[in-house]
Write a protein that holds these residues in place. Structure first.
Motif, short mmCIF file in Angstrom:
data_model
loop_
_atom_site.label_atom_id
_atom_site.label_comp_id
_atom_site.label_asym_id
_atom_site.label_seq_id
_atom_site.Cartn_x
_atom_site.Cartn_y
_atom_site.Cartn_z
N GLY A 60 -11.87 -2.34 1.73
CA GLY A 60 -12.72 -3.33 1.09
C GLY A 60 -12.09 -4.69 1.09
N LEU A 61 -12.65 -5.57 0.27
CA LEU A 61 -12.17 -6.94 0.14
C LEU A 61 -11.40 -7.07 -1.17
N LEU B 125 -6.34 3.80 0.01
CA LEU B 125 -7.09 4.42 1.11
C LEU B 125 -6.94 5.93 1.05
N SER B 126 -8.00 6.62 1.44
CA SER B 126 -7.97 8.07 1.53
C SER B 126 -8.41 8.50 2.92
N CYS B 127 -7.87 9.61 3.36
CA CYS B 127 -8.26 10.18 4.64
C CYS B 127 -8.42 11.68 4.44
N GLU C 260 -1.87 -11.13 5.50
CA GLU C 260 -1.45 -10.53 6.77
C GLU C 260 -1.63 -9.01 6.80
N ASP C 261 -2.01 -8.41 5.69
CA ASP C 261 -2.35 -6.98 5.68
C ASP C 261 -3.78 -6.73 6.14
N THR C 262 -4.53 -7.80 6.33
CA THR C 262 -5.92 -7.66 6.77
C THR C 262 -5.98 -6.99 8.14
N THR D 124 -11.10 2.08 8.57
CA THR D 124 -11.70 1.44 7.41
C THR D 124 -11.14 0.02 7.31
N GLN D 125 -12.01 -0.93 7.06
CA GLN D 125 -11.62 -2.34 7.05
C GLN D 125 -10.98 -2.71 5.72
#
Length: 114
Positions: A10-11, A20-22, A88-90, A108-109
């Motif tokens: 997300g933003l 994050l999950s996978c 910079e993690d984007t 995932t963005q």
């Protein structure tokens, strides 16, 4: 067929956090080494963090102390806790599983605004 489904992107503003999950299916999850990669526009995909089947972790220097990878074998899920996020993690973040074969999720963005 192995499937990996990422979620949680997300933003977020600089200094914020995301998890994050996978979720994996179609494999014996506990036997897999799991990794998170990311790819920013115009850049090569790079390793962010990895965790072996035994729980040993490894991190890129750029995220050490800020990101934490973990796994829950009962839920067939690997996580990436991201704190103190920077612009910079984007990137698009991808999950990868490795056992006899390697599989990737769809990504995932993650966007960090300054």
């Amino acid at each position: 067929q192995v499937q990996l489904v990422e979620s949680g992107g997300g933003l977020v503003q600089t200094g914020g956090s995301l998890r994050l999950s996978c979720a994996a299916s179609g494999t014996i999850f506990s036997r897999n080494a799991m990794s998170w990669y990311r790819q920013a526009p115009g850049k090569r995909r790079e390793l962010v963090a990895s965790i072996t089947s035994g729980g040993t972790t490894n991190y890129a220097d750029s995220v050490k102390g800020r990101f934490t990878i973990s796994r829950d074998n009962a839920k067939n899920t690997v996580y990436l806790q991201m704190n103190s996020l920077k612009p910079e993690d984007t990137a698009v973040y991808y999950c990868k599983s490795s056992w006899y074969e390697t599989y990737w999720g769809q990504g995932t963005q993650v966007t960090v605004s300054s």
